[in-house]
Design a protein around this motif. Structure first.
Motif, PDB file in Angstrom:
ATOM      1  N   ARG A   1       0.829  -1.203   0.000  1.00 52.56           N
ATOM      2  CA  ARG A   1       0.000   0.000   0.000  1.00 52.56           C
ATOM      3  C   ARG A   1       0.860   1.249   0.000  1.00 52.56           C
ATOM      4  NH1 ARG A   1      -3.591   1.974  -2.318  1.00 52.56           N
ATOM      5  NH2 ARG A   1      -4.693  -0.018  -1.994  1.00 52.56           N
ATOM      6  N   ASN A   2       1.947   1.262   0.798  1.00 51.32           N
ATOM      7  CA  ASN A   2       2.851   2.410   0.796  1.00 51.32           C
ATOM      8  C   ASN A   2       3.395   2.670  -0.607  1.00 51.32           C
ATOM      9  OD1 ASN A   2       4.395   1.428   3.966  1.00 51.32           O
ATOM     10  ND2 ASN A   2       2.563   2.657   3.609  1.00 51.32           N
ATOM     11  N   VAL A   3       3.793   1.603  -1.279  1.00 57.05           N
ATOM     12  CA  VAL A   3       4.354   1.733  -2.625  1.00 57.05           C
ATOM     13  C   VAL A   3       3.288   2.215  -3.609  1.00 57.05           C
ATOM     14  CG1 VAL A   3       5.414   0.487  -4.553  1.00 57.05           C
ATOM     15  CG2 VAL A   3       6.144   0.016  -2.200  1.00 57.05           C
ATOM     16  N   ALA A   4       2.080   1.667  -3.505  1.00 58.69           N
ATOM     17  CA  ALA A   4       0.999   2.091  -4.400  1.00 58.69           C
ATOM     18  C   ALA A   4       0.677   3.565  -4.201  1.00 58.69           C
ATOM     19  CB  ALA A   4      -0.238   1.237  -4.155  1.00 58.69           C
ATOM     20  N   ASP A   5       0.640   4.015  -2.935  1.00 60.83           N
ATOM     21  CA  ASP A   5       0.367   5.429  -2.670  1.00 60.83           C
ATOM     22  C   ASP A   5       1.484   6.313  -3.233  1.00 60.83           C
ATOM     23  OD1 ASP A   5      -1.966   4.712  -1.381  1.00 60.83           O
ATOM     24  OD2 ASP A   5      -1.136   4.916   0.646  1.00 60.83           O
ATOM     25  N   GLY A   6       2.730   5.855  -3.062  1.00 63.29           N
ATOM     26  CA  GLY A   6       3.855   6.621  -3.599  1.00 63.29           C
ATOM     27  C   GLY A   6       3.836   6.679  -5.115  1.00 63.29           C
ATOM     28  N   ALA A   7       3.459   5.573  -5.743  1.00 66.80           N
ATOM     29  CA  ALA A   7       3.389   5.545  -7.208  1.00 66.80           C
ATOM     30  C   ALA A   7       2.290   6.477  -7.709  1.00 66.80           C
ATOM     31  CB  ALA A   7       3.146   4.116  -7.688  1.00 66.80           C
ATOM     32  N   ALA A   8       1.169   6.513  -6.980  1.00 66.85           N
ATOM     33  CA  ALA A   8       0.078   7.420  -7.370  1.00 66.85           C
ATOM     34  C   ALA A   8       0.525   8.874  -7.238  1.00 66.85           C
ATOM     35  CB  ALA A   8      -1.156   7.159  -6.501  1.00 66.85           C
ATOM     36  N   PHE A   9       1.253   9.193  -6.169  1.00 68.90           N
ATOM     37  CA  PHE A   9       1.782  10.542  -5.976  1.00 68.90           C
ATOM     38  C   PHE A   9       2.751  10.880  -7.107  1.00 68.90           C
ATOM     39  CE2 PHE A   9       4.505  13.814  -4.323  1.00 68.90           C
ATOM     40  CZ  PHE A   9       3.721  14.558  -3.441  1.00 68.90           C
ATOM     41  N   PHE A  10       3.609   9.935  -7.459  1.00 69.06           N
ATOM     42  CA  PHE A  10       4.595  10.116  -8.532  1.00 69.06           C
ATOM     43  C   PHE A  10       3.892  10.490  -9.842  1.00 69.06           C
ATOM     44  CE2 PHE A  10       7.365   8.756 -11.926  1.00 69.06           C
ATOM     45  CZ  PHE A  10       8.656   8.938 -11.462  1.00 69.06           C
ATOM     46  N   ARG A  11       2.858   9.727 -10.183  1.00 68.90           N
ATOM     47  CA  ARG A  11       2.143   9.984 -11.434  1.00 68.90           C
ATOM     48  C   ARG A  11       1.375  11.306 -11.385  1.00 68.90           C
ATOM     49  NH1 ARG A  11       1.065   4.441 -10.679  1.00 68.90           N
ATOM     50  NH2 ARG A  11      -0.987   4.967  -9.796  1.00 68.90           N
ATOM     51  N   ALA A  12       0.721  11.565 -10.248  1.00 72.96           N
ATOM     52  CA  ALA A  12      -0.126  12.758 -10.137  1.00 72.96           C
ATOM     53  C   ALA A  12       0.664  14.040 -10.298  1.00 72.96           C
ATOM     54  CB  ALA A  12      -0.866  12.752  -8.804  1.00 72.96           C
ATOM     55  N   HIS A  13       1.945  13.997  -9.885  1.00 69.28           N
ATOM     56  CA  HIS A  13       2.773  15.200  -9.940  1.00 69.28           C
ATOM     57  C   HIS A  13       3.807  15.143 -11.072  1.00 69.28           C
ATOM     58  CE1 HIS A  13       1.036  15.252  -5.876  1.00 69.28           C
ATOM     59  NE2 HIS A  13       1.122  16.563  -5.979  1.00 69.28           N
ATOM     60  N   ASP A  14       3.626  14.165 -11.957  1.00 73.34           N
ATOM     61  CA  ASP A  14       4.434  14.091 -13.179  1.00 73.34           C
ATOM     62  C   ASP A  14       5.935  14.049 -12.894  1.00 73.34           C
ATOM     63  OD1 ASP A  14       4.669  13.873 -15.928  1.00 73.34           O
ATOM     64  OD2 ASP A  14       4.876  16.045 -16.219  1.00 73.34           O
ATOM     65  N   HIS A  15       6.332  13.236 -11.919  1.00 74.20           N
ATOM     66  CA  HIS A  15       7.757  13.093 -11.607  1.00 74.20           C
ATOM     67  C   HIS A  15       8.446  12.206 -12.647  1.00 74.20           C
ATOM     68  CE1 HIS A  15       7.707  15.305  -7.863  1.00 74.20           C
ATOM     69  NE2 HIS A  15       6.596  14.679  -7.525  1.00 74.20           N
ATOM     70  N   ASP A  16       9.760  12.336 -12.725  1.00 73.80           N
ATOM     71  CA  ASP A  16      10.493  11.564 -13.728  1.00 73.80           C
ATOM     72  C   ASP A  16      11.707  10.836 -13.148  1.00 73.80           C
ATOM     73  OD1 ASP A  16      12.064  13.776 -13.255  1.00 73.80           O
ATOM     74  OD2 ASP A  16      12.167  14.441 -15.345  1.00 73.80           O
ATOM     75  N   GLY A  17      11.796  10.742 -11.846  1.00 70.44           N
ATOM     76  CA  GLY A  17      12.882  10.016 -11.197  1.00 70.44           C
ATOM     77  C   GLY A  17      12.677  10.023  -9.699  1.00 70.44           C
ATOM     78  N   VAL A  18      13.334   9.100  -9.020  1.00 75.08           N
ATOM     79  CA  VAL A  18      13.209   8.968  -7.566  1.00 75.08           C
ATOM     80  C   VAL A  18      14.563   9.183  -6.906  1.00 75.08           C
ATOM     81  CG1 VAL A  18      12.872   7.291  -5.691  1.00 75.08           C
ATOM     82  CG2 VAL A  18      11.182   7.466  -7.526  1.00 75.08           C
ATOM     83  N   VAL A  19      14.555   9.984  -5.844  1.00 73.44           N
ATOM     84  CA  VAL A  19      15.701  10.105  -4.945  1.00 73.44           C
ATOM     85  C   VAL A  19      15.271   9.483  -3.622  1.00 73.44           C
ATOM     86  CG1 VAL A  19      17.273  11.651  -3.738  1.00 73.44           C
ATOM     87  CG2 VAL A  19      16.504  12.220  -6.058  1.00 73.44           C
TER      88      VAL A  19
END
Length: 384
Positions: free
Chosen positions: A76-94
């Motif tokens: 669930r943590n990962v799914a929430d983070g992935a949704a945040f990533f997509r919603a804000h149009d990110h292109d990489g993870v730190v």
């Protein structure tokens, strides 16, 4: 001796004090313009996260932070983070933090734009080939503990809360494209976490060294990693601001995760189900389990323990096990799992889960579910 350098094994590593300031430059070198900083709730308010954001934003990078992560990160943590990533149009993870933040960050970068589900990529057979490798976003890892070595790993350990099991998610591109290993970020790690994470690094190096199979490079790295832990972990524990000790332990942690491509064993095989069932700290579990696993495997690894004892200036395999016990005691690590609130009620289930854990495949002795249950009972009761 200056503990500073740029290494290219097993990935690009910028090692040295104060190197977090290079974060924006590393992002730019990888074509990341909108980095998502993934960290845990404990680190979120600390200056290092503010520094990371400032470093990025001053160079025109549109950075944001996601920190809704448990100490044993869940699907669930990962799914929430992935949704945040997509919603804000990110292109990489730190990913900044200990094993939980690093594993969650890596998993978010992996799954954010995949058609398959996260647990479809569990490290079984060739499941990793289900992923679209071109949709995996670049990862930068910034470790703040010296234990898991996830910054140089190709896997992420994520809890499947529906099944109460930890699953190892694997893909070759989960290996971060770049690592910033800044020992100053570990200076304020509390003594108890210094001990638990340091013993986690020791467990990785020890199990890699004892694993069967031929991999002389990994074996050599493991020996040096163990030697570093022996010399520097007590110093880091005694004085958290001993920067030399912090640097050497950060190196030992990275070495353990590099070496364990040779394999792991029963420590990890038991720690994974126990972490899922009891939500206990992974490094602490490995620390408590360590001597019980060594004594169980000893008939098969006597020669290896003898060689390792020589490398550590110890007179015998028995002296090596005694050293592990003395080290644990000096770090205030409990002798038995019952001290962590774990009892034997689930011994049968723990044994079944450990026997099918991927780490069990490279234990020096093939242990059955019943064997793992008995080993677990011994560790609960302190029956060494």
């Amino acid at each position: 001796m200056t503990r500073q350098g740029n290494w290219n094994y097993p990935t690009a590593i910028r090692f040295g004090n104060g190197r977090l300031c290079e974060l924006a430059a590393v992002c730019q070198s990888l074509g990341i313009n909108r980095p998502l900083i993934v960290t845990d709730p404990g680190l979120r308010p600390l200056p290092m996260i503010a520094e990371a954001l400032k470093s990025c934003r001053e160079q025109g990078l549109e950075a944001a932070v996601f920190s809704d992560i448990k100490s044993n990160p869940s699907g669930r943590n990962v799914a929430d983070g992935a949704a945040f990533f997509r919603a804000h149009d990110h292109d990489g993870v730190v990913a900044i933090g200990g094993g939980s933040a690093l594993d969650a960050g890596k998993a978010i970068a992996l799954i954010a734009d995949q058609a398959c589900r996260l647990f479809d990529l569990e490290d079984v057979g060739d499941n990793w080939q289900r992923a679209n490798s071109h949709a995996i976003h670049p990862i930068i890892a910034v470790p703040t503990t010296a234990g898991t070595g996830s910054e140089v790993g190709r896997a992420a350990v994520i809890t499947d809360t529906d099944q109460q099991v930890k699953r190892i998610i694997f893909h070759p591109r989960l290996l971060p494209a770049a690592v910033i290993a800044d020992p100053t970020l570990t200076l304020d790690l509390p003594a108890a976490l210094t001990a638990a994470t340091g013993m986690d690094a020791l467990s990785h190096n020890l199990e890699a060294f004892c694993a069967p199979g031929y991999h002389p490079m990994a074996r050599g790295i493991a020996v040096e990693g163990i030697r570093l832990v022996k010399h520097w972990l007590p110093r880091a524990y005694a004085d958290g601001h001993d920067i030399a000790a912090r640097a050497e332990m950060l190196a030992a942690s990275t070495m353990g995760a590099t070496a364990f491509q040779r394999g792991l064993g029963a420590m990890q095989a038991l720690a994974h189900p126990l972490g899922a069932l009891y939500d206990a700290h992974h490094g602490m579990l490995n620390a408590v389990l360590m001597p019980y696993v060594l004594t169980t495997n000893r008939p098969q690894i006597e020669e290896q323990l003898g060689y390792l004892a020589q490398c550590l200036d110890l007179p015998s395999p028995s002296a090596l096990i005694d050293w592990v016990l003395e080290l644990r005691q000096s770090l205030a690590i409990p002798h038995q799992l019952s001290a962590l609130g774990i009892d034997t009620e689930n011994a049968g289930l723990v044994g079944e889960m450990a026997a099918v854990d991927p780490s069990a495949a490279t234990n020096p002795i093939a242990l059955s579910a019943a064997d793992y249950s008995q080993l677990f009972r011994r560790a609960v009761n302190g029956d060494l």
